[in-house]
Design a protein around this motif. Structure first.
Motif, PDB file in Angstrom:
ATOM      1  N   LEU A   1      -4.877  -4.805 -10.430  1.00  8.35           N
ATOM      2  CA  LEU A   1      -4.057  -4.368  -9.259  1.00  8.35           C
ATOM      3  C   LEU A   1      -4.511  -5.078  -8.137  1.00  8.35           C
ATOM      4  O   LEU A   1      -5.496  -4.919  -7.675  1.00  8.35           O
ATOM      5  CB  LEU A   1      -4.053  -3.022  -9.102  1.00  8.35           C
TER       6      LEU A   1
ATOM      7  N   SER B   1       3.415   1.839  -1.575  1.00  6.39           N
ATOM      8  CA  SER B   1       4.115   2.360  -2.960  1.00  6.39           C
ATOM      9  C   SER B   1       3.016   3.141  -3.572  1.00  6.39           C
ATOM     10  O   SER B   1       3.552   3.840  -4.472  1.00  6.39           O
ATOM     11  CB  SER B   1       4.529   0.966  -3.536  1.00  6.39           C
ATOM     12  N   THR B   2       1.841   3.167  -3.243  1.00  2.45           N
ATOM     13  CA  THR B   2       0.799   4.275  -3.827  1.00  2.45           C
ATOM     14  C   THR B   2       1.277   5.695  -3.600  1.00  2.45           C
ATOM     15  O   THR B   2       0.833   6.247  -4.509  1.00  2.45           O
ATOM     16  CB  THR B   2      -0.599   3.903  -3.577  1.00  2.45           C
ATOM     17  N   TYR B   3       2.033   6.002  -2.568  1.00  2.00           N
ATOM     18  CA  TYR B   3       2.379   7.277  -2.395  1.00  2.00           C
ATOM     19  C   TYR B   3       3.452   7.666  -3.276  1.00  2.00           C
ATOM     20  O   TYR B   3       3.874   8.932  -3.120  1.00  2.00           O
ATOM     21  CB  TYR B   3       2.612   7.456  -0.867  1.00  2.00           C
TER      22      TYR B   3
ATOM     23  N   LEU C   1       4.846   4.083  -7.812  1.00  2.00           N
ATOM     24  CA  LEU C   1       3.840   3.207  -8.241  1.00  2.00           C
ATOM     25  C   LEU C   1       3.037   4.011  -9.186  1.00  2.00           C
ATOM     26  O   LEU C   1       2.828   3.629 -10.222  1.00  2.00           O
ATOM     27  CB  LEU C   1       3.313   2.294  -7.327  1.00  2.00           C
ATOM     28  N   PRO C   2       2.222   4.914  -8.929  1.00  2.00           N
ATOM     29  CA  PRO C   2       1.548   5.770  -9.878  1.00  2.00           C
ATOM     30  C   PRO C   2       1.946   6.281 -11.180  1.00  2.00           C
ATOM     31  O   PRO C   2       1.305   6.326 -12.147  1.00  2.00           O
ATOM     32  CB  PRO C   2       0.807   6.747  -9.054  1.00  2.00           C
TER      33      PRO C   2
ATOM     34  N   PRO D   1      -3.468  -5.159  -4.092  1.00  2.00           N
ATOM     35  CA  PRO D   1      -3.001  -4.570  -2.836  1.00  2.00           C
ATOM     36  C   PRO D   1      -2.716  -5.885  -1.728  1.00  2.00           C
ATOM     37  O   PRO D   1      -3.454  -6.510  -1.220  1.00  2.00           O
ATOM     38  CB  PRO D   1      -3.614  -3.482  -2.017  1.00  2.00           C
TER      39      PRO D   1
ATOM     40  N   GLY E   1       1.005  -1.223  -0.141  1.00  2.00           N
ATOM     41  CA  GLY E   1      -0.022  -0.060  -0.005  1.00  2.00           C
ATOM     42  C   GLY E   1       0.930   1.216  -0.081  1.00  2.00           C
ATOM     43  O   GLY E   1       0.459   2.263  -0.573  1.00  2.00           O
TER      44      GLY E   1
END
Length: 296
Positions: free
Chosen positions: A124, A101-103, A106-107, A126, A99
């Motif tokens: 995707l 990595s979405t900060y 990753l995006p 998590p 989770g």
């Protein structure tokens, strides 16, 4: 009926002439005539009315032509789809990720991959590191974005980014106005760790950092994941050690303070099975490595 026979039949049916059909197929006329006769014998029906001046289709021949054209069109489409999937232009790619990595990176990786390969469907999922390792080995996912990496003889791990750790505090916390802290300054504070299970995990990495700086926090609370930990920080339950990309994300009621501990770092990696040589995985890894080298 063999596919080749169907191609012979369709050529004669469309040309309405054995000579032109033979020329189109690149074969002599006598073998073609014999082949059509063999098809008719096998089916037990007459497919062509053979007149002196013209060749016409029987009702059975008309129906076989209709179905045969549909079949050959489907075969051509299947070949094209297989070729495009083999080239990485179509198909699917299943990506598991932690989770936090979405900060961070990753995006941007996902945006770049979608831009370069819009025909590939992305799944995707998590998960924590233990789930990522299990799912990757069991072939339930194709790529795992882990923190810091997955250790297994069957997995290849490539580091994408390394970042500092910071302490996330509520903006009303007495230490929130500090420019920086050491972990030893937080030993008497409630520390929110994640995840509690399975272990070892990121929580154990944080505890090791505390020990290296003089001892573990006296009071600790375990959360399921980084999102839950941040939510607990926002309601003043305690502080959490998080990656800088998480701490720098704007969230009302939360601020982040730098850590002076030099070893207080973490990393994000892209992980794949050592035996997976698929073009989709290779393309994703290539893009992930390129994107992660750019400034965020």
């Amino acid at each position: 009926m063999k596919i080749r026979w169907l191609e012979y039949f369709i050529a004669v049916a469309e040309e309405r002439h054995f000579g032109r059909a033979a020329e189109r197929l690149g074969i002599a006329q006598p073998p073609l005539s014999r082949q059509i006769k063999q098809i008719e014998d096998e089916l037990g029906v007459l497919l062509f009315n053979r007149g002196r001046s013209q060749v016409t289709l029987t009702q059975a021949g008309e129906k076989l032509l209709e179905r045969g054209q549909q079949i050959t069109a489907m075969l051509e489409e299947a070949q094209l789809e297989a070729r495009r999937i083999g080239q990485g232009a179509e198909g699917r790619l299943r990506i598991g990720f932690v989770g936090s990595s979405t900060y961070g990176v990753l995006p941007n990786i996902l945006k770049s991959y979608r831009r370069h390969h819009p025909g590939v469907a992305l799944g995707l999922f998590p998960m924590n590191n233990a789930g990522l390792r299990s799912a990757l080995i069991r072939r339930e996912i194709d790529v795992a974005i882990a923190r810091p990496k997955l250790d297994d003889a069957e997995i290849v791990s490539r580091q994408l980014v390394e970042e500092r750790l910071v302490v996330a505090l509520s903006d009303t916390h007495p230490l929130a106005q500090k420019r920086s802290l050491r972990l030893r300054d937080l030993r008497d504070e409630v520390t929110i760790l994640y995840p509690e299970r399975p272990r070892p995990s990121f929580a154990d990495h944080v505890l090791e950092l505390f020990r290296a700086d003089g001892g573990e926090p006296r009071e600790r609370i375990f959360a399921m994941d980084v999102q839950t930990a941040i939510s607990l920080v926002s309601v003043e339950v305690g502080g959490a050690i998080v990656p800088e990309s998480v701490g720098s994300a704007e969230r009302k009621g939360i601020c982040s303070v730098a850590l002076d501990n030099p070893e207080a770092t973490t990393a994000v990696s892209v992980n794949t099975r050592i035996d997976d040589q698929s073009v989709h995985v290779k393309q994703f890894v290539d893009i992930a490595l390129k994107v992660s080298r750019r400034p965020l």
